[in-house]
Write an enzyme that holds these catalytic residues in place. Structure first.
Site, mmCIF file in Angstrom:
data_model
loop_
_atom_site.group_PDB
_atom_site.id
_atom_site.type_symbol
_atom_site.label_atom_id
_atom_site.label_comp_id
_atom_site.label_asym_id
_atom_site.label_seq_id
_atom_site.Cartn_x
_atom_site.Cartn_y
_atom_site.Cartn_z
ATOM 1 N N GLY A 58 0.759 -1.241 0.000
ATOM 2 C CA GLY A 58 0.000 0.000 0.000
ATOM 3 C C GLY A 58 0.786 1.285 0.000
ATOM 4 O O GLY A 58 0.215 2.340 -0.290
ATOM 5 N N ARG A 115 -3.084 4.485 -16.557
ATOM 6 C CA ARG A 115 -3.392 5.134 -15.275
ATOM 7 C C ARG A 115 -3.968 6.549 -15.406
ATOM 8 O O ARG A 115 -4.892 6.895 -14.665
ATOM 9 C CB ARG A 115 -2.187 5.118 -14.329
ATOM 10 C CG ARG A 115 -1.796 3.690 -13.917
ATOM 11 C CD ARG A 115 -0.813 3.662 -12.762
ATOM 12 N NE ARG A 115 -1.423 4.044 -11.528
ATOM 13 C CZ ARG A 115 -1.197 5.175 -10.879
ATOM 14 N NH1 ARG A 115 -0.335 6.050 -11.347
ATOM 15 N NH2 ARG A 115 -1.814 5.429 -9.759
ATOM 16 N N CYS A 121 -9.498 5.673 -30.404
ATOM 17 C CA CYS A 121 -10.701 6.415 -30.808
ATOM 18 C C CYS A 121 -11.620 6.632 -29.623
ATOM 19 O O CYS A 121 -12.643 5.939 -29.470
ATOM 20 C CB CYS A 121 -11.424 5.649 -31.900
ATOM 21 S SG CYS A 121 -10.375 5.495 -33.316
HETATM 22 C C1 PLP Z 1 -2.448 -5.206 -4.587
HETATM 23 C C2 PLP Z 1 -2.114 -5.865 -3.337
HETATM 24 C C3 PLP Z 1 -0.908 -5.560 -2.692
HETATM 25 C C4 PLP Z 1 0.059 -4.521 -3.182
HETATM 26 O O1 PLP Z 1 -0.386 -3.230 -3.050
HETATM 27 P P1 PLP Z 1 0.547 -1.976 -3.422
HETATM 28 O O2 PLP Z 1 -0.289 -0.807 -3.187
HETATM 29 O O3 PLP Z 1 0.942 -2.136 -4.849
HETATM 30 O O4 PLP Z 1 1.739 -2.029 -2.513
HETATM 31 C C5 PLP Z 1 -0.615 -6.262 -1.541
HETATM 32 N N1 PLP Z 1 -1.459 -7.200 -1.048
HETATM 33 C C6 PLP Z 1 -2.617 -7.510 -1.643
HETATM 34 C C7 PLP Z 1 -3.475 -8.561 -1.069
HETATM 35 C C8 PLP Z 1 -2.995 -6.855 -2.805
HETATM 36 O O5 PLP Z 1 -4.146 -7.148 -3.385
#
Ligand code: PLP
Length: 450
Positions: free
Chosen positions: A264, A356, A393
């Protein structure tokens, strides 16, 4: 800051030497004529992973970093993970197959996912999966039933560690699509639901011993509260919820040996610090919050020991490992001025290649890194607010809105930064366009071209 990427002066950009990535000059990459293309420094990936390991090892002797491969599942990155002996976090059976094919040991894989099919978790269990995170109580019952069967018990019990993915029901600051630990989130299991479930399950067994045998693979708690988090002040509350749940399990003779704090950590538009300061700060904050709070749970500490030698603590970073390792290079096709405010730069990359900006409204820093015209006029250095758009497009197809860039000419190369996470892995073939190419570099050499 972008470790292993150095942006050069305007003069050097005229000679195709506008940038160096992992000691490979831009000219060498452009000579391959692959645009739109992602270029990744494998040293940058290794460095960030090792910072996580270093930081987590300061707190817990048993620890593991599972790289979340959905951020970027390119084979050279997975090979780097194998070489450096890290684990992998997967969220689908497709990722399982690719991780195994890339040489990741099944014990070092952690399988999370909110909608696993029975055939999927079975395939992974039969393949020797090390860690399974469970996000539904029905799924938990099914998996425990499967593991309990006599013939399966012997073969799997010691191999797989099942974790409860807890929804701590906390609100965090991030894009709504990136929140995963709030009450309105589809992810994880609420603590109250787990409590009710456990009490009811117990009653289905004729003895406590049989129940404990059945529930035995459940040994972990997993939380992942969201992605692109820019502040971590919520973690003290999250660790409290984890500890409450671990305590409840303890009272029911289920001893938690494994806690996974997910990923995260966010990455800003200016990249990441050279020395991994952001990682240290995040890991120390989470671990200190956990250690501080766990002092209030003496029973748990008596199981884990004061030095936590009976607990393994894990993290699953994705974005913060790979985002700044990669640039996305795209070539200018044309420019067009509809009015003074509406000026467009058409490039060969599009929303399908670099999704993104159109998907999340994400802003990626852009630079003109190679001028195709060798003799620039004075006015070429005036800056404008460009809409950088692709050939798809659809008006939603843009890579940047109001990017401040100088006069642009056909054949120029624009680089977008922080392009390593959730960019190439989210690319599609919309409009039946080819998927973008990828180039991997390390120590001054191009190691892979995809
Ligand atoms: C996507 C995900 C992550 C990684 O998240 P980041 O924001 O890229 O660090 C870790 N654990 C789980 C279960 C995820 O779905």
């Amino acid at each position: 800051m972008r470790p292993f990427i150095s942006l050069k002066s305007i003069e050097e950009r005229i000679n195709g030497e506008g940038l160096e990535i992992d000691a490979v000059p831009l000219a060498q990459i452009l000579a391959l004529d692959k645009t739109p293309v992602y270029v990744t420094s494998l040293n940058a990936v290794s460095q960030r992973l090792n910072k996580y390991k270093e930081a987590l090892s300061c707190h817990f002797m048993h620890n593991e970093i599972f790289y979340a491969m959905k951020a970027n599942f390119a084979t050279p990155i997975l090979k780097t993970i194998v070489k450096e002996d890290f684990g992998i976090d997967i969220v689908s059976i497709g990722e399982w197959r690719k991780a195994i094919a890339s040489g990741i040991h099944p014990k070092k894989i952690c399988f999370a996912g909110v909608g696993k099919k029975e055939t999927e978790w079975k395939e992974a269990l039969l393949g020797g999966l090390g860690n399974l995170s469970v996000e539904h109580l029905t799924e938990l019952s099914d998996i425990l039933d499967f593991l309990y069967k006599e013939k399966n018990l012997n073969s799997f019990e010691k191999k797989v560690l099942v974790s409860l993915r807890l929804n701590p029901a906390v609100e965090v600051e991030t894009h709504p699509h990136l929140k995963t630990g709030a009450l309105n989130s589809k992810f994880g299991i609420l603590y109250e639901h787990f409590q009710t479930w456990l009490k009811a399950k117990k009653l289905q067994f004729t003895s406590e011993d049989l129940f404990l045998k059945w529930i035995n693979p459940l040994k972990g708690i997993h939380v992942h509260i969201g992605s692109q988090l820019t502040e971590n002040s919520i973690f003290p509350l999250v660790v409290k919820k984890v500890l409450d749940c671990a305590h409840f399990m303890y009272e029911n003779k289920i001893f938690v040996q494994h806690i996974d704090f997910g990923g995260g950590l966010g990455v800003g538009q200016n990249g990441v610090p050279e020395n991994g300061e952001d990682i240290f700060k995040h890991v120390h904050f989470v671990c200190n919050a956990f250690k501080e709070e766990s002092k209030k749970y003496p029973k748990l500490l008596s199981v884990w020991n004061e030095d936590y030698s009976n607990l393994s603590v894990c993290m699953e970073p994705g974005r913060s490992v790979v985002a700044s390792s990669t640039i996305f290079l795209t070539k200018v096709l044309y420019e067009k001025r509809n009015s003074v405010e509406n000026i467009f730069c058409y490039v060969d990359g599009a929303m399908n290649d670099f999704p993104r900006p159109s998907l999340y409204g994400a802003i990626h820093h852009a630079e003109l890194v190679n001028y195709n015209i060798k003799k620039l006029q004075q006015e070429d250095f005036n800056h404008f607010s460009w809409n950088v758009v692709g050939p798809v497009c659809e008006s939603g197809d843009f890579l940047a809105k109001n990017a401040i860039l100088p006069q642009i000419h056909k054949g120029d190369i624009i680089a977008f930064f922080e392009a390593g996470a959730y960019c190439r892995s989210m690319a599609s073939q919309y409009n039946l366009r080819e998927l973008p190419s990828e180039i991997f570099v390390r120590d001054g050499l191009i190691t892979d071209i995809i």
